[in-house]
Design a protein around this motif. Structure first.
Motif, short mmCIF file in Angstrom:
data_model
loop_
_atom_site.label_atom_id
_atom_site.label_comp_id
_atom_site.label_asym_id
_atom_site.label_seq_id
_atom_site.Cartn_x
_atom_site.Cartn_y
_atom_site.Cartn_z
N ARG A 136 -9.51 -5.93 10.35
CA ARG A 136 -8.19 -6.12 10.13
C ARG A 136 -7.80 -6.66 8.54
O ARG A 136 -6.67 -6.57 8.32
CB ARG A 136 -7.79 -6.74 12.05
CG ARG A 136 -6.64 -7.11 11.63
CD ARG A 136 -6.30 -7.56 13.24
NE ARG A 136 -6.74 -8.67 13.11
CZ ARG A 136 -7.63 -9.02 14.63
NH1 ARG A 136 -8.01 -7.67 14.83
NH2 ARG A 136 -8.23 -9.59 14.83
N ARG A 137 -8.05 -7.34 8.77
CA ARG A 137 -8.55 -7.92 7.43
C ARG A 137 -8.75 -7.78 5.78
O ARG A 137 -7.30 -7.80 5.21
CB ARG A 137 -8.91 -9.98 7.08
CG ARG A 137 -8.48 -10.69 5.89
CD ARG A 137 -7.80 -10.95 6.07
NE ARG A 137 -7.59 -11.51 5.22
CZ ARG A 137 -6.80 -12.36 4.03
NH1 ARG A 137 -5.05 -11.94 4.94
NH2 ARG A 137 -6.46 -12.88 2.74
N THR A 138 -8.93 -6.58 6.08
CA THR A 138 -8.94 -5.76 4.96
C THR A 138 -8.34 -4.81 4.90
O THR A 138 -7.64 -4.39 4.14
CB THR A 138 -10.92 -4.61 5.09
OG1 THR A 138 -11.60 -5.62 4.93
CG2 THR A 138 -11.21 -3.84 3.91
N LYS A 139 -7.20 -4.57 6.07
CA LYS A 139 -6.35 -3.47 6.35
C LYS A 139 -5.28 -4.28 5.49
O LYS A 139 -4.36 -4.16 5.36
CB LYS A 139 -6.14 -3.22 7.04
CG LYS A 139 -7.63 -2.20 7.81
CD LYS A 139 -6.76 -1.35 9.22
CE LYS A 139 -7.55 0.10 9.86
NZ LYS A 139 -7.25 0.73 11.05
#
Length: 216
Positions: free
Chosen positions: A3-6
Motif C-alpha cells: 500500500r505504501r509503495t502504491k
C-alpha cells in the motif's frame, strides 16, 4: 508495504504531472519584449499620423494576443483559435513592416476544429519573420499551409527569406533531438525549440521528432 509503495508511486506521478503542467504554462506565457516594444512604437506612430481607426485595431489585436498568451489554464485550443491569433500577430507585423513581405494562406477548413497545444503555430510564424524575412532588404513572402494528408493535419510555415546556415542547422537539430529540459530564459524561447519541447511535454512518448532539413 504494498500500500505504501502504491502511495509513493501515485505521489511521484502527481508531482511529475504538476511539474509538467507548470513547465507548459511557463513556456506558453512568454512573449518577446522586443515585439511588444516595437508594436507599441508602431501604434504611437499611427496615432501621431492621425490614423485613429488603424490604431484602435492595432490596440485590440495586441490586447487579444496578450490575453491569449496568458492563457488562463487553457493549454489546448482548436486550430481555428491558433490560426486566428496568428493572423492578428501577422496583422501587427505588417502594420510595422508595410509591404516588405506578403502573407499567403492555404488552409484546409476541415482541420479547423482539431485540437492543438496553445501557442504552437504563432511562434513558428514569428521565428520565420525574425530569422528569415526581417534580415532581408528585398521583399519576401510567408506561406502558411495546413492540409489533411493520410489522416493527419499537416502544417507548414515557409518563407522566402534568409536560409539557415548548415552549422546553425546542425546545432538546431541537436537541440530538437535532445532529451534535456529547456531553459525558459533561453534566447530561442518562442522559436522552434520551445514548440518542440512543449509538444514533447504534451504528447509524451507518442511524440516523434523529425530532423529539420535544409530548405524546410
Amino acid at each position: 508495504m504494498l500500500r505504501r509503495t502504491k502511495t509513493l508511486i501515485r505521489e511521484k506521478y502527481e508531482l511529475r504531472l504538476t511539474h509538467t503542467q507548470a513547465q507548459l504554462e511557463a513556456l506558453q506565457s512568454q512573449i518577446r519584449p522586443h515585439f511588444l516594444f516595437n508594436t507599441l512604437n508602431s501604434i504611437k506612430a499611427v496615432v501621431d499620423g492621425g490614423e485613429t481607426g488603424q490604431a484602435s485595431r492595432m490596440v485590440q489585436s495586441l490586447s487579444d494576443l496578450l490575453r491569449y498568451c496568458l492563457g488562463h489554464g487553457r493549454n489546448v485550443v482548436t486550430f481555428s483559435e491558433e490560426l486566428e491569433i496568428t493572423r492578428k500577430y501577422l496583422y501587427l507585423q505588417q502594420c510595422r513592416f508595410g509591404d516588405r513581405y506578403t502573407v499567403e494562406y492555404d488552409v484546409d477548413q476541415a482541420g479547423l476544429p482539431l485540437s492543438i497545444p496553445r501557442l504552437t503555430l504563432q511562434p513558428l510564424v514569428e521565428n520565420a519573420i525574425l530569422h528569415g524575412l526581417e534580415p532581408m532588404r528585398e521583399k519576401g513572402r510567408l506561406l502558411l499551409t495546413a492540409k489533411l494528408l493520410d489522416g493527419r493535419y499537416v502544417v507548414y510555415v515557409a518563407n522566402t527569406g534568409r536560409r539557415i546556415p548548415e552549422e546553425k542547422l546542425r546545432e538546431l537539430n541537436e537541440k530538437l533531438s535532445g532529451a534535456g529540459e529547456l531553459n525558459p530564459l533561453e534566447q530561442e524561447r518562442l522559436g522552434i525549440v520551445n514548440v518542440n519541447h512543449r509538444l514533447k511535454l504534451h504528447y509524451g512518448d507518442s511524440y516523434e521528432y523529425m530532423p529539420v532539413k535544409a530548405g524546410d
